[in-house]
Design a protein around this motif. Structure first.
Motif, mmCIF file in Angstrom:
data_model
loop_
_atom_site.group_PDB
_atom_site.id
_atom_site.type_symbol
_atom_site.label_atom_id
_atom_site.label_comp_id
_atom_site.label_asym_id
_atom_site.label_seq_id
_atom_site.Cartn_x
_atom_site.Cartn_y
_atom_site.Cartn_z
ATOM 1 N N SER A 57 0.800 -1.224 0.000
ATOM 2 C CA SER A 57 0.000 0.000 0.000
ATOM 3 C C SER A 57 0.831 1.271 0.000
ATOM 4 C CB SER A 57 -0.919 0.012 1.224
ATOM 5 O OG SER A 57 -0.155 0.115 2.428
ATOM 6 N N GLY A 58 2.123 1.154 0.358
ATOM 7 C CA GLY A 58 2.972 2.329 0.438
ATOM 8 C C GLY A 58 2.675 3.214 1.630
ATOM 9 N N THR A 59 2.057 2.642 2.650
ATOM 10 C CA THR A 59 1.702 3.427 3.843
ATOM 11 C C THR A 59 2.678 3.156 4.983
ATOM 12 O OG1 THR A 59 0.169 1.696 4.575
ATOM 13 C CG2 THR A 59 -0.738 3.503 3.263
ATOM 14 N N GLU A 60 2.941 4.197 5.755
ATOM 15 C CA GLU A 60 3.815 4.130 6.916
ATOM 16 C C GLU A 60 2.974 4.392 8.160
ATOM 17 O OE1 GLU A 60 8.084 6.119 7.800
ATOM 18 O OE2 GLU A 60 6.415 7.517 7.724
ATOM 19 N N THR A 61 3.115 3.514 9.177
ATOM 20 C CA THR A 61 2.305 3.637 10.376
ATOM 21 C C THR A 61 3.200 3.655 11.599
ATOM 22 O OG1 THR A 61 0.523 2.384 9.309
ATOM 23 C CG2 THR A 61 0.417 2.619 11.710
ATOM 24 N N MET A 62 3.049 4.672 12.441
ATOM 25 C CA MET A 62 3.757 4.706 13.714
ATOM 26 C C MET A 62 3.023 3.802 14.698
ATOM 27 S SD MET A 62 4.501 7.916 16.293
ATOM 28 C CE MET A 62 5.528 8.787 15.110
ATOM 29 N N ILE A 63 3.726 2.854 15.294
ATOM 30 C CA ILE A 63 3.060 1.890 16.178
ATOM 31 C C ILE A 63 3.482 2.021 17.639
ATOM 32 C CG2 ILE A 63 2.560 0.251 14.334
ATOM 33 C CD1 ILE A 63 4.970 -1.398 15.256
ATOM 34 N N THR A 64 4.430 2.911 17.956
ATOM 35 C CA THR A 64 4.676 3.317 19.341
ATOM 36 C C THR A 64 4.637 4.840 19.389
ATOM 37 O OG1 THR A 64 7.087 3.464 19.192
ATOM 38 C CG2 THR A 64 6.167 1.295 19.738
ATOM 39 N N HIS A 65 4.444 5.376 20.597
ATOM 40 C CA HIS A 65 4.230 6.820 20.716
ATOM 41 C C HIS A 65 4.902 7.392 21.965
ATOM 42 C CE1 HIS A 65 1.213 6.516 17.491
ATOM 43 N NE2 HIS A 65 0.843 5.395 18.101
ATOM 44 N N GLN A 66 5.928 6.723 22.468
ATOM 45 C CA GLN A 66 6.591 7.169 23.683
ATOM 46 C C GLN A 66 7.712 8.171 23.427
ATOM 47 O OE1 GLN A 66 5.235 6.113 26.636
ATOM 48 N NE2 GLN A 66 3.778 5.110 25.249
ATOM 49 N N GLY A 67 8.270 8.148 22.204
ATOM 50 C CA GLY A 67 9.372 9.025 21.881
ATOM 51 C C GLY A 67 10.731 8.497 22.277
ATOM 52 N N ASP A 68 10.781 7.268 22.829
ATOM 53 C CA ASP A 68 12.064 6.672 23.213
ATOM 54 C C ASP A 68 12.059 5.159 22.975
ATOM 55 O OD1 ASP A 68 10.257 6.097 25.216
ATOM 56 O OD2 ASP A 68 11.389 7.092 26.809
ATOM 57 N N ASP A 69 11.342 4.726 21.925
ATOM 58 C CA ASP A 69 11.274 3.317 21.554
ATOM 59 C C ASP A 69 12.118 3.089 20.306
ATOM 60 O OD1 ASP A 69 9.464 2.640 23.621
ATOM 61 O OD2 ASP A 69 7.788 3.381 22.415
ATOM 62 N N VAL A 70 12.898 1.998 20.304
ATOM 63 C CA VAL A 70 13.865 1.783 19.229
ATOM 64 C C VAL A 70 13.974 0.303 18.876
ATOM 65 C CG1 VAL A 70 15.253 3.794 19.886
ATOM 66 C CG2 VAL A 70 15.804 1.567 20.875
ATOM 67 N N GLN A 71 14.532 0.050 17.692
ATOM 68 C CA GLN A 71 15.066 -1.246 17.277
ATOM 69 C C GLN A 71 14.005 -2.347 17.226
ATOM 70 O OE1 GLN A 71 18.456 -1.830 19.878
ATOM 71 N NE2 GLN A 71 19.625 -0.237 18.844
ATOM 72 N N GLY A 72 12.959 -2.099 16.461
ATOM 73 C CA GLY A 72 11.959 -3.131 16.253
ATOM 74 C C GLY A 72 12.516 -4.313 15.489
ATOM 75 N N THR A 73 12.090 -5.519 15.871
ATOM 76 C CA THR A 73 12.523 -6.744 15.185
ATOM 77 C C THR A 73 11.362 -7.729 15.180
ATOM 78 O OG1 THR A 73 14.200 -8.507 15.157
ATOM 79 C CG2 THR A 73 13.507 -7.741 17.309
ATOM 80 N N TRP A 74 11.175 -8.447 14.065
ATOM 81 C CA TRP A 74 10.019 -9.328 13.898
ATOM 82 C C TRP A 74 10.208 -10.676 14.601
ATOM 83 C CZ3 TRP A 74 5.767 -7.464 11.345
ATOM 84 C CH2 TRP A 74 5.948 -6.338 10.541
ATOM 85 N N SER A 75 9.116 -11.235 15.081
ATOM 86 C CA SER A 75 9.121 -12.619 15.531
ATOM 87 C C SER A 75 9.200 -13.542 14.318
ATOM 88 C CB SER A 75 7.854 -12.921 16.334
ATOM 89 O OG SER A 75 6.719 -12.937 15.478
ATOM 90 N N PRO A 76 9.539 -14.825 14.507
ATOM 91 C CA PRO A 76 9.648 -15.735 13.356
ATOM 92 C C PRO A 76 8.343 -15.891 12.576
ATOM 93 C CG PRO A 76 10.697 -16.681 15.293
ATOM 94 C CD PRO A 76 9.990 -15.446 15.760
ATOM 95 N N THR A 77 7.201 -15.730 13.246
ATOM 96 C CA THR A 77 5.907 -15.862 12.573
ATOM 97 C C THR A 77 5.417 -14.541 11.990
ATOM 98 O OG1 THR A 77 4.660 -15.390 14.598
ATOM 99 C CG2 THR A 77 5.258 -17.700 14.163
ATOM 100 N N GLY A 78 6.013 -13.424 12.407
ATOM 101 C CA GLY A 78 5.544 -12.121 11.985
ATOM 102 C C GLY A 78 4.352 -11.614 12.770
ATOM 103 N N ARG A 79 3.943 -12.335 13.798
ATOM 104 C CA ARG A 79 2.760 -11.938 14.571
ATOM 105 C C ARG A 79 3.077 -10.949 15.685
ATOM 106 N NH1 ARG A 79 0.126 -18.018 15.220
ATOM 107 N NH2 ARG A 79 -0.385 -18.306 12.997
#
Length: 297
Positions: A57-79
């Motif tokens: 879709s070409g959309t970007e979504t912010m999924i945290t809102h604390q201002g000090d969250d970093v380094q997201g990484t996916w689980s093996p299932t993507g869930r």
């Protein structure tokens, strides 16, 4: 022949601001990364959160809102997505890919052997790898630990090597660890207490290292995968390929005649370095999207 990878150099249509350490989802349809709305990596006034970019879709979504969250990484299932909140003490969390149902996993204790955490990576066999800053007996360096996504079974993987960090220098020890495809090997950017040749004061020589994902013990074997012909470089953010044959690594050798920083390819023995593209913090696409890297004659 092409490689499907993603690095900060890639011109994706994701909107403005500094973005850091992208990761493909296991199905290859989305990318998670840290987005800085203020400043950038290491800025004292930085404001950053976890964003997900949908390739279809070409959309970007912010999924945290604390201002000090970093380094997201996916689980093996993507869930689920794991990430760190870096307000002391460091806390590790998981959440849904849309930011729903956040759950706190664990926290650094703030003690001298567990000061703060960073550099997380989720393995295919369901371990979360992370770096741990420690200052034991006045020796500051960074080691590598792993933990289950429910916060159990925490285990030390390395001790960061024998070197302590000199005053005013980037930390010695392990940084930006990544998994091999079978989760049996950890690749690390091992920092040493000297600048690379011709490097500025305070910079740190970093070498590509590998060690097993078994628990650390004194004398645990480690492999130096740096090139003997170019021993003084900065190498970091290693990522093993989905087929288990290659590693992507950021590399800069200041002492070469024409230093060329960027993403390089090597095999799992570290036998060569092949320049791929400018950028930092590359990631491999899932295997079903991947084309084989060019062979090196």
């Amino acid at each position: 022949t092409e490689i499907y990878t993603l690095s900060l150099h890639d011109a994706l249509p994701i909107y403005g601001k500094f973005k850091f350490l992208p990761h493909f989802s296991p199905d290859g349809n989305k990318i998670v990364y840290t987005k800085y709305s203020v400043g950038q990596y290491s800025s004292p006034d930085a404001v950053m959160d976890i964003e997900v970019y949908d390739l279809a879709s070409g959309t970007e979504t912010m999924i945290t809102h604390q201002g000090d969250d970093v380094q997201g990484t996916w689980s093996p299932t993507g869930r689920r997505i794991a990430y760190l909140n870096i307000s002391p003490p460091t806390t590790m969390w998981t959440m849904g890919p849309d930011g729903s149902n956040p759950e706190r996993i664990a926290s650094s204790s703030g003690t001298v052997d567990d000061m703060q955490w960073g550099d997380i990576a989720w393995s295919r066999d369901d371990w979360i790898l992370f770096s741990v800053a420690q200052n034991v007996n006045g020796c500051f360096k960074v080691r590598t630990d792993k933990i289950r996504p429910d916060g159990s079974s925490r285990m030390q993987m390395s001790d960061g090597g024998p070197n302590c960090t000199p005053p005013g220098a980037e930390q010695s020890g392990d940084a930006d660890p990544g998994w091999s495809a079978n989760s049996k090997t950890i690749y690390s950017s091992r920092g040493f207490p000297i600048p690379p040749a011709n490097g500025p004061p305070g910079s740190t020589e970093r070498k590509l290292y590998a060690f097993s994902s078994d628990a650390w013990y004194p004398g645990k074997p480690e492999m130096d995968l740096s090139l003997a012909s170019e021993p003084s470089c900065i190498e970091g953010v290693p990522k093993g390929s989905p087929d288990g044959e290659y590693i992507l690594v950021f590399r800069l050798c200041i002492d070469t005649p024409m230093p060329k920083a960027g993403i390089y390819l090597t095999d799992t023995a570290g036998n060569y370095r092949t320049f791929i593209t400018e950028g930092f913090g590359a990631d491999w696409a899932p295997r079903h999207l991947e084309r084989r890297p060019p062979r090196r004659d």
